[in-house]
Enzyme design. Structure first.
Site, PDB file in Angstrom:
ATOM      1  N   LYS A   1       0.818  -1.218   0.000  1.00  0.00           N
ATOM      2  CA  LYS A   1       0.000   0.000   0.000  1.00  0.00           C
ATOM      3  C   LYS A   1       0.849   1.265   0.000  1.00  0.00           C
ATOM      4  O   LYS A   1       0.401   2.307  -0.472  1.00  0.00           O
ATOM      5  CB  LYS A   1      -0.964  -0.020   1.180  1.00  0.00           C
ATOM      6  CG  LYS A   1      -2.026  -1.108   1.015  1.00  0.00           C
ATOM      7  CD  LYS A   1      -3.104  -1.051   2.059  1.00  0.00           C
ATOM      8  CE  LYS A   1      -4.197  -2.069   1.769  1.00  0.00           C
ATOM      9  NZ  LYS A   1      -3.722  -3.488   1.893  1.00  0.00           N
TER      10      LYS A   1
HETATM   11  C1  LIG Z   1      -4.401  -4.546   1.210  1.00  0.00           C
HETATM   12  C2  LIG Z   1      -3.645  -5.823   1.077  1.00  0.00           C
HETATM   13  C3  LIG Z   1      -4.034  -6.830   0.161  1.00  0.00           C
HETATM   14  C4  LIG Z   1      -5.277  -6.705  -0.704  1.00  0.00           C
HETATM   15  O1  LIG Z   1      -5.156  -5.723  -1.693  1.00  0.00           O
HETATM   16  P1  LIG Z   1      -6.461  -5.143  -2.436  1.00  0.00           P
HETATM   17  O2  LIG Z   1      -5.972  -4.050  -3.295  1.00  0.00           O
HETATM   18  O3  LIG Z   1      -7.378  -4.671  -1.333  1.00  0.00           O
HETATM   19  O4  LIG Z   1      -7.065  -6.267  -3.213  1.00  0.00           O
HETATM   20  C5  LIG Z   1      -3.250  -7.960   0.052  1.00  0.00           C
HETATM   21  N1  LIG Z   1      -2.143  -8.139   0.832  1.00  0.00           N
HETATM   22  C6  LIG Z   1      -1.752  -7.209   1.730  1.00  0.00           C
HETATM   23  C7  LIG Z   1      -0.556  -7.463   2.566  1.00  0.00           C
HETATM   24  C8  LIG Z   1      -2.473  -6.020   1.888  1.00  0.00           C
HETATM   25  O5  LIG Z   1      -2.074  -5.112   2.787  1.00  0.00           O
END
Ligand SMILES: *Cc1c(COP(=O)(O)O)cnc(C)c1O
Length: 470
Positions: A112
């Protein structure tokens, strides 16, 4: 670029507008009015570009005229020059067919950061231009909160209040939030559950006393700018593996469908993607929707991959809109029916549009642990459980991917974020990378609050700098 809402009745906005708006006023999500497209030779010319330069090249069509190319390039260098790996999102080979794309070299060790670090700077740029300030209020069960805090720490026109359930986030997660000591960062430990904290946040957005004094904002994954930033690493990795002269498949650990939708956008822009594998844990609404057309929400079961424990995936609406022929009013009707019944069936156009590029698979906890063991024993790689779900699904569908096509699993978190689950699976406890290794020695700052709404609201109102500044 103009942006339109998936529900057809909100006004079209430019990039600056959608970045600051987040959700559209008709409850829909903003998508570009059309997909910009690169030719094969334009893509070939991107080979060898450094990540920040590539990022500016990919994002330029989406941000004009809100940002000039020079402004965008400068932002990309500021943001991506600061990651813990010079390649920003390096590729690691596991065997002849499988690769990992490491997306966890940002400040909070999860993918993120790649988007949120840019989003913070975009907020600052546009708020400065408008002479406005923004107060971000959010609740977190652990991960998103720290990435959001790190994204805005130290900015002048943005402040952030993040509520977490007191005592119910891990020590690493709490410290990743509470050791950020910038004056514009406020950590609130709420006596209650994550759902209580989330309910407080929702109520604040609808509380006239709050909205009259503060310009409230959110940083959830419905913001278009986040998806846009994630398109870049599909290009970066595919170029390294021989694109556009070779196709690549991706397995994406999926929750809100943001990350994997960015892969869809990359394909729309001309990147030759063979397949996008939507990898889910046992909370498998997306796997059911893509394999049988049945999109119906069940309860959520807690797993060792908490960032994928979702009931519904907000960004899936973007795919249904685009693949289904971009009929906003029909989409609005479909989503309203879904909100009422918690179930819907994909139209033929949606199902066919999706199946051209997407496939899906699910991993339970035993399969996830086995993927961690395989990565460790056969390639010496310690991976996190979310990445493990992705790798299991990559292996599960590998036989249907044409020979010679590399399958890249997105490594969405550093294993040290989930040390207990990793240790249980492979018997090795991952340690934090050196650059955050002093996390447990740093000073913490947070306020403990009673669990009622009024206490939280009053605290936010009396501590928001924006109020006193007018
Ligand atoms: C947020 C997250 C996901 C999922 O990603 P999306 O974009 O919501 O599908 C997967 N793995 C980790 C470690 C995350 O923080």
């Amino acid at each position: 670029m103009q942006y339109v809402s998936t529900r057809g009745s909100a006004p079209a906005l430019d990039f600056e507008g959608v970045t600051l708006a987040g959700l559209a006023s008709d409850g829909g999500l903003y998508v570009p009015a059309e997909w910009p497209r690169f030719s094969q030779s334009e893509i070939r010319d991107m080979r060898g570009l450094a990540y920040p330069d590539l990022a500016a090249r990919i994002m330029a069509p989406f941000v004009t005229p809100s940002l000039t190319e020079d402004e965008l390039l400068a932002l990309c260098h500021t943001v991506y020059g600061d990651f813990g790996h010079a390649a920003v999102t390096p590729l690691v080979q596991l065997d002849q067919q499988h690769w990992l794309l490491e997306l966890f070299h940002g400040p909070t060790l999860a993918f993120k950061d790649v988007a949120l670090q840019l989003l913070g700077r975009l907020f600052e740029t546009f708020l400065e231009r408008r002479g406005e300030r923004l107060t971000i209020v959010g609740a977190t069960s652990g991960d998103t909160g720290s990435a959001a805090i790190q994204a805005v720490a130290g900015l002048e026109r943005v402040e952030i209040f993040i509520l977490h359930p007191s005592g119910r986030v891990s020590d690493v997660q709490r410290r990743q939030m509470t050791t950020v000591l910038s004056p514009n960062v406020h950590n609130l430990a709420i006596d209650g559950s994550f759902d209580d904290a989330q309910a407080h946040v929702k109520r604040m957005f609808n509380d006239g006393d709050v909205t009259a004094t503060l310009n409230l904002g959110a940083v959830n994954s419905i913001n278009w700018a986040r998806l846009m930033a994630q398109v870049v690493y599909y290009f970066a990795s595919a170029l390294q593996l021989g694109a556009p002269d070779r196709t690549v498949a991706y397995s994406v650990p999926t929750g809100n469908f943001g990350d994997v939708f960015a892969g869809y956008v990359a394909a729309k822009m001309g990147l030759p993607i063979e397949k996008l594998i939507v990898a889910t844990n046992i909370n498998d609404i997306l796997h059911r929707a893509l394999s049988s057309g049945d999109y119906s929400a069940g309860g959520v079961t807690a797993t060792i991959t908490p960032s994928m424990d979702i009931q519904v995936s907000s960004n899936f609406e973007r795919l249904l809109f685009d693949a289904g022929g971009r009929d906003g009013l029909a989409m609005a009707a479909q989503m309203h029916a879904f909100e009422a019944t918690k179930a819907m069936t994909l139209t033929n156009a949606q199902a066919q549009g999706a199946s051209a590029l997407f496939t899906s698979a699910r991993a339970d906890q035993v399969e996830t642990a086995r993927a961690l063991q395989w990565a460790y024993r056969s390639a010496g790689q310690v991976i996190d459980p979310h990445t493990g779900v992705g790798l299991h699904c990559a292996q599960a569908v590998a036989a249907s991917v044409p020979a010679g096509v590399p399958i890249v699993t997105l490594a969405t978190a550093h294993p040290a974020k989930f040390p207990d689950a990793v240790e249980r699976a492979i018997g090795v406890r991952p340690s934090l990378p050196a650059r955050v290794g002093d996390l447990f020695g740093r000073e913490e700052s947070f306020i403990e609050l009673a669990g009622d709404y009024a206490t939280t609201r009053d605290h936010v109102l009396s501590h928001a700098a924006s109020t006193s500044a007018g």
